[in-house]
Write an enzyme that holds these catalytic residues in place. Structure first.
Site, mmCIF file in Angstrom:
data_model
loop_
_atom_site.group_PDB
_atom_site.id
_atom_site.type_symbol
_atom_site.label_atom_id
_atom_site.label_comp_id
_atom_site.label_asym_id
_atom_site.label_seq_id
_atom_site.Cartn_x
_atom_site.Cartn_y
_atom_site.Cartn_z
ATOM 1 C CB SER A 1 -0.953 0.000 1.202
ATOM 2 O OG SER A 1 -0.241 -0.243 2.399
ATOM 3 C CG ASP B 1 -2.886 4.949 8.229
ATOM 4 O OD1 ASP B 1 -1.713 4.599 8.459
ATOM 5 O OD2 ASP B 1 -3.402 4.872 7.092
ATOM 6 C CG HIS C 1 -1.134 3.757 4.582
ATOM 7 N ND1 HIS C 1 -1.899 3.027 5.478
ATOM 8 C CD2 HIS C 1 -0.608 2.856 3.729
ATOM 9 C CE1 HIS C 1 -1.850 1.742 5.167
ATOM 10 N NE2 HIS C 1 -1.069 1.607 4.106
#
Length: 359
Positions: free
Chosen positions: A115, A336, A339
């Site tokens: 990702s 998160d 990311h």
């Protein structure tokens, strides 16, 4: 006498040329993309405020996944969008998507990895789109493969999702991570540029771990040291590059290790994580030091015979504790710190990729 003198002179010139070529080749192998031949180290520097950023508006880019779209999901501050990376020894050329498309007309570019590769793929697509907003595009997603095509230029940018680079194979015992198998590489072969990345999934455990066993040669293991497994998997990838890449056709990059910011103790604020952070760390060094995986990447890259350019983004990304989605994504239940928001830090990774191509 004159003949012997000329003969000796010719031999000496040939020897000097040979040694110069050898020094250039060996030097470029050792640097692995850390420095340009001009002496510019793109990856040593600091973050500076730049009011001309960001390079695009998230609401105008059709390629951003919700997990990276921090503004859409309520991030109230915008200062994190206003930082530019400034190397100590040179200036980075301003990104020009039109120039990139013209240079790579008719070519295929592929990001291969997890990702974080998706983060960089969507960033580059948005940056180019902002440069040529009226260009005809085609966006497709299916299973492990996504693509954005800029049809007026014949340029296609692909993402091949494979978190380990090496294969996960279904066997009678369950899902097996094969450290010496890379059958997925058949899908990468005809590309003109490849940008590889892996690491984050190597440390996943429990329900988020997508395999049941690891196969290392003839041995089948319930688990093993993850850093050792990572190195063995990366060596398999390195062998694939040496066997399958033609440097006359394909340029190869390795994205480098993207850091996380869950542990504030790494920047001397033990009570904190990325949540609520509004600015980068000052200076050019990260208190927590380099992650062990970065040393593995360096070690494996020095073993590859074919040229691979390391986008050494680890330290400059470690300084950006402010640039993660934290709670501002489509999944409000988590924090998160892995990311990155778009627009945001991956735009700098792509600026450095662009600099490596044009400088």
């Amino acid at each position: 006498m004159g003949f012997l003198y000329l003969l000796c002179l010719c031999v000496l010139l040939l020897l000097q040329q040979s040694l110069a070529g050898q020094d250039y080749y060996n030097g470029s192998r050792a640097l692995r993309g850390r420095k340009q031949l001009s002496g510019c180290n793109l990856f040593q520097g600091k973050w500076v405020f730049d009011a001309s950023y960001p390079l695009y508006d998230s609401s105008a880019c059709p390629f951003i996944d919700d997990e990276f779209n921090c503004k859409k999901y309520g991030r109230p501050d915008e200062q994190y969008l206003k930082y530019a990376w400034k190397p100590d020894s040179c200036d980075i050329p301003r990104f020009d998507g039109g120039r990139l498309l013209t240079m790579w007309r008719g070519k295929k570019i592929m990001f291969v990895g997890d990702s974080l590769s998706l983060n960089m793929f969507e960033s580059l697509s948005c940056m180019i789109h902002a440069s040529v907003p009226t260009a005809k595009t085609n966006f497709a997603k299916r299973d492990s493969l996504s693509s954005v095509s800029f049809e007026d230029y014949g340029v296609s940018i692909f993402l091949y999702r494979t978190p380990y680079l090496v294969d996960i194979v279904k066997e009678d015992v369950g899902r097996v991570l094969w450290l010496d198998s890379i059958e997925a590489g058949k899908s990468w072969k005809d590309m003109d540029m490849l940008i590889f990345n892996t690491w984050h999934w190597w440390i996943h455990t429990g329900k988020s771990q997508p395999w049941d066993y690891i196969r290392d040669g003839s041995g089948l293991h319930k688990d093993m040291d993850r850093l050792e497994a990572f190195q063995k998997g990366l060596i398999t990838w390195a062998k694939w590059v040496d066997l399958n890449v033609d440097p006359a056709k394909t340029r190869v990059f390795f994205q480098g290790i993207s850091p996380t910011h869950y542990q504030g103790k790494e920047w001397n604020q033990p009570q904190k994580s990325c949540d609520g952070e509004l600015e980068p760390l000052s200076g050019s060094t990260y208190p927590g030091g380099a992650p062990p995986a970065a040393a593995v990447v360096n070690r494996v890259l020095t073993s590859i015979r074919k040229p691979v350019y390391l986008l050494d983004i680890t330290t400059l990304s470690q300084l950006r504790k402010d640039a993660h989605p934290s709670i501002y994504g489509n999944d409000h239940s988590g924090n998160d710190c892995s990311h990155w928001c778009l627009p945001g830090l991956p735009d700098t990774w792509n600026q450095l990729l662009y600099a490596a191509i044009v400088m």
